[in-house]
Design an enzyme around this catalytic site. Structure first.
Site, PDB file in Angstrom:
ATOM      1  CD  GLU A   1      17.142  19.167  41.727  1.00 52.49           C
ATOM      2  OE1 GLU A   1      16.631  20.306  41.634  1.00 52.49           O
ATOM      3  OE2 GLU A   1      17.057  18.467  42.755  1.00 52.49           O
TER       4      GLU A   1
ATOM      5  NE  ARG B   1      17.870  27.251  40.862  1.00 46.04           N
ATOM      6  CZ  ARG B   1      18.308  27.201  42.121  1.00 46.04           C
ATOM      7  NH1 ARG B   1      19.333  27.968  42.471  1.00 46.04           N
ATOM      8  NH2 ARG B   1      17.726  26.419  42.992  1.00 46.04           N
TER       9      ARG B   1
ATOM     10  CB  THR C   1      14.798  25.046  38.648  1.00 43.53           C
ATOM     11  OG1 THR C   1      15.745  24.822  39.691  1.00 43.53           O
ATOM     12  CG2 THR C   1      14.120  26.378  38.928  1.00 43.53           C
TER      13      THR C   1
ATOM     14  CE  LYS D   1      13.130  21.311  45.464  1.00 44.11           C
ATOM     15  NZ  LYS D   1      13.666  22.024  44.283  1.00 44.11           N
TER      16      LYS D   1
END
Length: 318
Positions: free
Chosen positions: A41, A45, A69, A129
């Site tokens: 994953e 960021r 994210t 998640k």
């Protein structure tokens, strides 16, 4: 979509990666593959995330790569265009979820409360998640939430380490764990890909928990079985039981005919037969589907297609 969910479940661990330089993406992916986890994953960021996903997709076709994210539909589009096969968000943004669903890409929105789970269900989401896992109550919270939401499945991320990972994975509602301990940012920056490979392999072994459980040595007749049992008793002090197939606890069996194996069989205990079989398949060691045994709908035992020194090897659930 279901193929991605199944793939993630068989892997058991999703490495959560922060990449500052796209040039590190391919060697990182190769290290993860060599370590036994062809999955990542890549978090959005950093500015390099999009190019990193594109590079991994182009050069590591066996790698299941997703984007993490992801906060907006625009980020989701960039990730998907770069080759991401799934999207992960820290929270639940209905607009982002619906956008991914329209694109036909699996999305794992982040939740930590019952209200957020209800919202996920209303959006047609059945796997979420759970974030931040440890700070939000850990496995105890997942157990509590899975009682009223029996059909919801969780991908816990946040504070997952080798010493608590298997507590999460043992719960039937947990599809896999997200973690970054094997792909720490400083290891990537220092290009310590051999170290990442080693940590990844250790993580896989910890998850699977391979353990020798029982050896069954085929004897020609009852006399040989009893003689062999007598020697084990005399040499090592094992108690000599009576009966046909001679057992010493759960670890040793000395069966007389009839037996189906050439020399006998070796039972290897694992934390998850499903994940262990998938892992061995990825290494080129096939399993015999005709030997699969199930308990409560879950794979509980299966034999390898290849014998070892004339012994059939069976994976069994601990």
């Amino acid at each position: 979509m279901q193929d991605v969910y199944t793939h993630i479940e068989t892997l058991g661990i999703v490495p959560v990666v922060v990449i500052d330089g796209a040039q590190d993406a391919v060697p990182l992916a190769q290290a993860l593959c060599r370590g036994g986890l062809p999955c990542a994953e890549v978090t959005f960021r950093t500015a390099a995330a999009e190019d990193a996903i594109r590079s991994i997709t182009a050069h590591c076709p066996d790698m299941l790569v997703g984007a993490g994210t992801v906060l907006t539909a625009e980020q989701a589009d960039r990730a998907i265009d770069a080759g991401a096969r799934f999207i992960v968000s820290p929270g639940l943004n209905p607009a982002t979820v619906r956008h991914c669903q329209q694109k036909g890409v699996p999305v794992f929105p982040g939740v930590s409360t019952a209200s957020e789970i209800e919202l996920a269900l209303s959006l047609g989401i059945s796997t979420v998640k759970f974030f931040p896992a440890e700070q939000a109550g850990g496995i105890a919270a997942i157990k509590a939430l899975s009682a009223p939401f029996a059909d919801m499945r969780f991908l816990p991320t946040g504070g997952i380490q080798p010493d608590n990972m298997n507590a999460y994975l043992a719960h039937p509602s947990v599809i896999a764990c997200g973690g970054s301990w094997m792909v720490k940012k400083e290891l990537i920056a220092a290009r310590q890909f051999d170290r990442i490979e080693k940590l990844t392999a250790e993580a896989v072994r910890t998850m699977l928990g391979f353990e020798l459980c029982r050896i069954s040595i085929a004897c020609t007749d009852k006399t040989e079985a009893k003689q062999a049992a007598g020697m084990f008793g005399a040499l090592f002090g094992f108690a000599k039981p009576d009966g046909g197939a001679v057992f010493f606890g759960n670890s040793l069996e000395l069966p007389p005919p009839p037996h189906l194996k050439k020399n006998g069989y070796i039972a290897v205990g694992v934390n998850s037969v499903m994940r262990a079989a998938a892992y061995l398949e990825r290494t080129g060691c096939a399993c015999r589907t005709d030997t699969a045994a199930y308990k409560n709908g879950a794979l509980a035992a299966i034999c390898l297609a290849q014998e070892i020194a004339g012994f059939t090897v069976q994976l069994v659930q601990k």
